[in-house]
Design a protein around this motif. Structure first.
Motif, PDB file in Angstrom:
ATOM      1  N   ASN A 134     -42.140 -23.959  19.239  1.00 33.61           N
ATOM      2  CA  ASN A 134     -41.863 -24.534  20.559  1.00 33.61           C
ATOM      3  C   ASN A 134     -40.996 -25.782  20.493  1.00 33.61           C
ATOM      4  N   PHE A 135     -41.111 -26.540  19.417  1.00 35.46           N
ATOM      5  CA  PHE A 135     -40.441 -27.832  19.338  1.00 35.46           C
ATOM      6  C   PHE A 135     -39.308 -27.808  18.320  1.00 35.46           C
TER       7      PHE A 135
ATOM      8  N   TRP B 178     -35.697 -25.574  27.250  1.00 32.08           N
ATOM      9  CA  TRP B 178     -36.676 -26.109  28.205  1.00 32.08           C
ATOM     10  C   TRP B 178     -35.990 -27.037  29.205  1.00 32.08           C
ATOM     11  N   LEU B 179     -35.205 -27.971  28.700  1.00 28.67           N
ATOM     12  CA  LEU B 179     -34.577 -28.943  29.598  1.00 28.67           C
ATOM     13  C   LEU B 179     -33.592 -28.272  30.547  1.00 28.67           C
ATOM     14  N   ASN B 180     -32.867 -27.302  30.059  1.00 28.49           N
ATOM     15  CA  ASN B 180     -31.927 -26.600  30.922  1.00 28.49           C
ATOM     16  C   ASN B 180     -32.634 -25.706  31.925  1.00 28.49           C
TER      17      ASN B 180
ATOM     18  N   GLY C 246     -41.706 -35.966  28.878  1.00 24.98           N
ATOM     19  CA  GLY C 246     -40.878 -37.087  28.451  1.00 24.98           C
ATOM     20  C   GLY C 246     -40.499 -37.019  26.988  1.00 24.98           C
ATOM     21  N   LEU C 247     -41.433 -36.583  26.146  1.00 26.68           N
ATOM     22  CA  LEU C 247     -41.132 -36.460  24.720  1.00 26.68           C
ATOM     23  C   LEU C 247     -40.081 -35.371  24.474  1.00 26.68           C
ATOM     24  N   TYR C 248     -40.139 -34.299  25.250  1.00 26.97           N
ATOM     25  CA  TYR C 248     -39.098 -33.265  25.145  1.00 26.97           C
ATOM     26  C   TYR C 248     -37.754 -33.832  25.584  1.00 26.97           C
ATOM     27  N   LEU C 249     -37.746 -34.572  26.663  1.00 26.71           N
ATOM     28  CA  LEU C 249     -36.506 -35.169  27.167  1.00 26.71           C
ATOM     29  C   LEU C 249     -35.904 -36.113  26.131  1.00 26.71           C
TER      30      LEU C 249
ATOM     31  N   ALA D 183     -33.720 -33.335  12.959  1.00 25.68           N
ATOM     32  CA  ALA D 183     -34.752 -32.347  13.290  1.00 25.68           C
ATOM     33  C   ALA D 183     -35.853 -32.998  14.133  1.00 25.68           C
ATOM     34  N   PRO D 184     -36.442 -32.235  15.049  1.00 29.01           N
ATOM     35  CA  PRO D 184     -37.562 -32.746  15.834  1.00 29.01           C
ATOM     36  C   PRO D 184     -38.734 -33.133  14.932  1.00 29.01           C
ATOM     37  N   ASP D 185     -39.510 -34.114  15.361  1.00 26.47           N
ATOM     38  CA  ASP D 185     -40.653 -34.593  14.596  1.00 26.47           C
ATOM     39  C   ASP D 185     -41.932 -34.355  15.400  1.00 26.47           C
TER      40      ASP D 185
END
Length: 194
Positions: free
Chosen positions: A98-99, A107-109, A160-163, A171-173
């Motif tokens: 997912n992340f 997700w944001l789009n 907010g963390l996704y944004l 890379a995402p953490d």
């Protein structure tokens, strides 16, 4: 005449290609031709299966939501007790499937798409209700009076963390994101163990 059973395989390839292309460009400004090329087929075939670019985007959104739902259900199935169930939902929100960069961008789009496309708005509303319900259910034994309020804040923090992830490089953490949520929970529920 196409082989029997190729349609689901091709549709899945188009959905995955859509997510990759949205992630690559960082926007919904991708063409059916770009998506089809990444999936290894013609844009005419993509239109045949989905009808429009909007329908391909909606199918990609459903795919991401399905993966997310499966992660949450799997995590909840093995969690013991309210704290573990709560952390399972939070960890599932930031799982590797997912992340990842493409999924975060998608997700944001999709949130942007939901501003103008009622079906996208409905899909995101379903996701938000399920997330809220899962959080409240886990929070009630820990904080009966404040469970809905804490769940609302957790949902906003996840969004907010996704944004913020989109604005980062590298890379995402997931661990850092879950730590932010655990810190907030610790401040709200004094006896909560991270």
């Amino acid at each position: 005449m196409p082989k029997l059973g190729m349609e689901p395989i091709r549709k899945e390839a188009l959905v995955k290609a859509t997510i990759v292309e949205i992630g690559r460009t960082g926007s919904l400004d991708v063409t059916v031709s770009q998506i089809a090329k990444r999936a290894g087929m013609s844009s005419a075939l993509a239109h045949h299966y989905f009808g429009s670019k909007e329908e391909i985007f909606l199918a990609a959104m459903r795919h991401i939501l399905t993966l997310y739902g499966a992660e949450v259900r799997g995590a909840l199935a093995v969690a013991q007790g309210p704290r573990a169930r709560l952390m399972a939902v939070l960890h599932a929100s930031f799982s590797p499937s997912n992340f990842r960069r493409e999924a975060v961008s998608a997700w944001l789009n999709f949130w942007v798409l939901a501003q103008t496309v009622p079906q996208a708005r409905r899909l995101l509303a379903v996701y938000q209700r399920r997330l809220h319900s899962n959080l409240v259910s886990s929070l009630r034994p820990l904080s009966p009076d404040r469970a809905p309020e804490i769940a609302n804040t957790l949902g906003a923090l996840i969004d907010g963390l996704y944004l913020r992830e989109v604005l980062k490089s590298g890379a995402p953490d997931p661990a850092a994101s879950v730590a932010v949520l655990a810190d907030y929970l610790q401040s709200q529920i004094r006896d909560m163990q991270p």
